[in-house]
Design a protein around this motif. Structure first.
Motif, PDB file in Angstrom:
ATOM      1  N   SER A  18     -33.905 -21.613 -16.536  1.00 24.12           N
ATOM      2  CA  SER A  18     -35.224 -22.105 -16.945  1.00 24.12           C
ATOM      3  C   SER A  18     -35.895 -21.215 -17.986  1.00 24.12           C
ATOM      4  CB  SER A  18     -36.143 -22.213 -15.724  1.00 24.12           C
ATOM      5  OG  SER A  18     -36.342 -20.930 -15.135  1.00 24.12           O
ATOM      6  N   GLN A 111     -31.615 -27.617 -22.306  1.00 18.00           N
ATOM      7  CA  GLN A 111     -32.522 -26.483 -22.171  1.00 18.00           C
ATOM      8  C   GLN A 111     -33.977 -26.936 -22.295  1.00 18.00           C
ATOM      9  OE1 GLN A 111     -31.383 -23.385 -21.437  1.00 18.00           O
ATOM     10  NE2 GLN A 111     -29.328 -24.266 -21.401  1.00 18.00           N
ATOM     11  N   LYS A 112     -34.859 -26.247 -21.577  1.00 15.25           N
ATOM     12  CA  LYS A 112     -36.271 -26.627 -21.596  1.00 15.25           C
ATOM     13  C   LYS A 112     -36.984 -26.122 -22.839  1.00 15.25           C
ATOM     14  CE  LYS A 112     -40.594 -26.342 -18.997  1.00 15.25           C
ATOM     15  NZ  LYS A 112     -41.289 -25.792 -17.805  1.00 15.25           N
ATOM     16  N   ASN A 113     -36.783 -24.849 -23.166  1.00 19.69           N
ATOM     17  CA  ASN A 113     -37.487 -24.241 -24.303  1.00 19.69           C
ATOM     18  C   ASN A 113     -36.507 -23.519 -25.216  1.00 19.69           C
ATOM     19  OD1 ASN A 113     -40.013 -23.569 -21.982  1.00 19.69           O
ATOM     20  ND2 ASN A 113     -40.361 -24.846 -23.767  1.00 19.69           N
ATOM     21  N   ASN A 136     -37.662 -30.098 -27.256  1.00 22.52           N
ATOM     22  CA  ASN A 136     -37.580 -28.777 -26.627  1.00 22.52           C
ATOM     23  C   ASN A 136     -37.560 -27.634 -27.634  1.00 22.52           C
ATOM     24  OD1 ASN A 136     -35.067 -29.399 -27.647  1.00 22.52           O
ATOM     25  ND2 ASN A 136     -33.917 -28.511 -25.936  1.00 22.52           N
TER      26      ASN A 136
END
Length: 365
Positions: A18, A111-113, A136
């Protein structure tokens, strides 16, 4: 580039999936005395130390990926350079960097960021517009101090006429309130703004200064807001990110910019110890292939200690130290095998073989 990115992503433990990943963008110059290299030209180098700000050579745009890994119970970011592209005058460095980002972004769809880190040369519309293409993807970058800033638009008044697109123009000298104490080496102020670079998109603007009342002020932009970040600050390896309390939470995007320095370290190591500048190939294609081959070797030395548990003792060593240790082991293995083959052919002596094993492999009797 994509294969290296894929291998690097596998190194991130499940409990750190995360955490944000960083794509560092920058360019470096290679001086060449010859004029028969393809695409060689006169380049402006603000960091040149040869008595002139111009050099004859090539310019390479590069992309680096930083992935989180555990290191002595702390979160450390492993910096892996993905590749180099030689700049040609038919396209700008901004377009070249954008193309490199687009090439690797499919690897990060889960991926989130993903955050691009770049200096003021790359914080321009040709590059920053790419963050609108991926949900993202965000950008944190240093910007020119004279960039035009506007306050957020005022609330609608209900009167006739088109609502204001933005508020009054802001100054980094008078419209940013600096923090009461330093974060690292700087006093810092921040606020949401609108700017011509990002169009109608609200961004966080950060102003840093070495002195409370005087000193040079620097400007940074972030398209990601602190509330959108999921990052384990208390477990970070480096300050000031690991020392942030609730009062410093708004400044976390600015602290993340420090990871961009990894690409400068990579340039120094590859130029000083990996012969990045020593190529004698003349064609552009040949030069690019050789430079990227050197980069692949460099990446292998970065990744191997994390991919092979037997080599984990070298995770905190420099890339050069690990390369030397690995080459020494290979040399000893070759020396041992050749001698044993010779002994088995001519002497057939087990005593000599055992002695060589103790000498070369450190085996006990």
């Amino acid at each position: 580039m994509n294969v290296t990115a894929r291998l690097s992503l596998k190194l991130a433990p499940a409990d750190l999936k995360s955490q944000p990943l960083f794509l560092c963008i920058d360019d470096t110059m290679v001086s060449k005395s010859g004029k028969k290299f393809e695409d060689v030209s006169k380049l402006f180098d603000h960091a040149a130390h040869n008595g002139s700000n111009y050099l004859n050579g090539h310019c390479f745009v590069s992309l680096m990926l930083c992935v989180p890994v555990w290191n002595r119970n702390r979160i450390s970011y492993l910096a892996v350079p993905l590749g180099y592209r030689m700049w040609q005058k038919k396209e700008s460095k901004l377009e070249l960097a954008s193309a490199m980002v687009r090439q690797v972004m499919p690897e990060f769809h889960a991926q989130k960021n993903i955050i691009i880190l770049c200096d003021s040369w790359y914080v321009k519309q040709n590059l920053v517009s790419i963050v609108d293409e991926y949900e993202n993807l965000d950008l944190i970058g240093n910007a020119r101090a004279d960039s035009v800033l506007y306050d957020l638009p005022p609330a609608p008044t209900g009167k006739k006429g088109r609502p204001a697109k933005h508020g009054r123009r802001l100054s980094i000298d008078s419209d940013f309130t600096l923090s009461g104490e330093k974060a690292g080496d700087y006093y810092t102020g921040c606020r949401r703004v609108l700017t011509n670079i990002f169009g109608a998109r609200e961004v966080m603007a950060y102003v840093t200064c070495t002195g409370k009342e005087n000193g040079t002020r620097r400007l940074f932009f972030s398209t990601i807001f602190p509330a959108q970040l999921q990052i384990f600050c208390a477990w970070q390896e480096k300050a000031p990110l690991n020392q942030t309390g609730s009062g410093w939470m708004p400044y976390i995007p600015l602290f993340l910019y420090s990871f961009r320095w990894n690409i400068e370290v990579s340039y120094y190591e590859q130029k000083s110890f990996w012969s990045l500048c020593a190529y004698m190939v003349r064609s552009r294609r040949g030069i690019e292939m050789l430079v990227n081959l050197i980069n692949i070797s460099y990446c292998a030395m970065k990744l191997l200690p994390y991919m092979e548990e037997a080599l984990s003792q070298y995770r905190n060593s420099s890339v050069q130290e690990f390369r030397f240790a690995l080459s020494e082991q290979i040399r000893r293995q070759i020396f041992y095998v050749n001698l044993v083959q010779h002994v088995e052919t001519h002497i057939k002596s087990m005593a000599v073989i055992k002695a060589l094993r103790r000498l070369c492999l450190g085996e006990t009797a």
